[in-house]
Design a protein around this motif. Structure first.
Motif: not given
Length: 108
Positions: A7, A46, A49, A53, A70, A80, A83
């Motif tokens: 990350l 998504r 992410a 997360w 996000l 973030l 990633v």
């Protein structure tokens, strides 16, 4: 197979986290609850992410909700920037590959 993520946060820091089954189930639950995003196969970035997360939250790296992580709606909180998946196979070195292999079937 274990999957790790690198990350990069908006503050420039980088962290490596490991995805667990708990993170995968949390991702499935998130997509079931947020049908407007479709399935996680329809929203792969998504899903990536979210899983990252969840792993970062479990590791104590972040303490914000997913949308903040996000979307970076509050610049004073951790969010973030990028990633990427880390392939564990790339980390393994193969020692002595070919050193003991004979030149031909008769060992010459």
């Amino acid at each position: 197979m274990m999957q790790r993520f690198k990350l990069t946060l908006v503050d420039g820091s980088t962290h490596v986290v490991t995805r667990t089954i708990r993170d995968q189930v949390a991702c499935e639950t998130y997509f079931r609850a947020n049908k407007r995003y479709g399935s996680f196969s329809e929203s792969p970035f998504r899903a990536l992410a979210f899983t990252a997360w969840s792993a970062a939250k479990s590791a104590g790296i972040v303490n914000v909700d997913f949308d903040q992580f996000l979307e970076a709606t509050d610049p004073t909180l951790v969010s973030l920037l990028d990633v990427e998946g880390i392939d564990d196979e790339d980390d393994e070195e193969v020692e002595s590959l070919g050193e003991d292999t004979p030149a031909d079937q008769f060992g010459n």
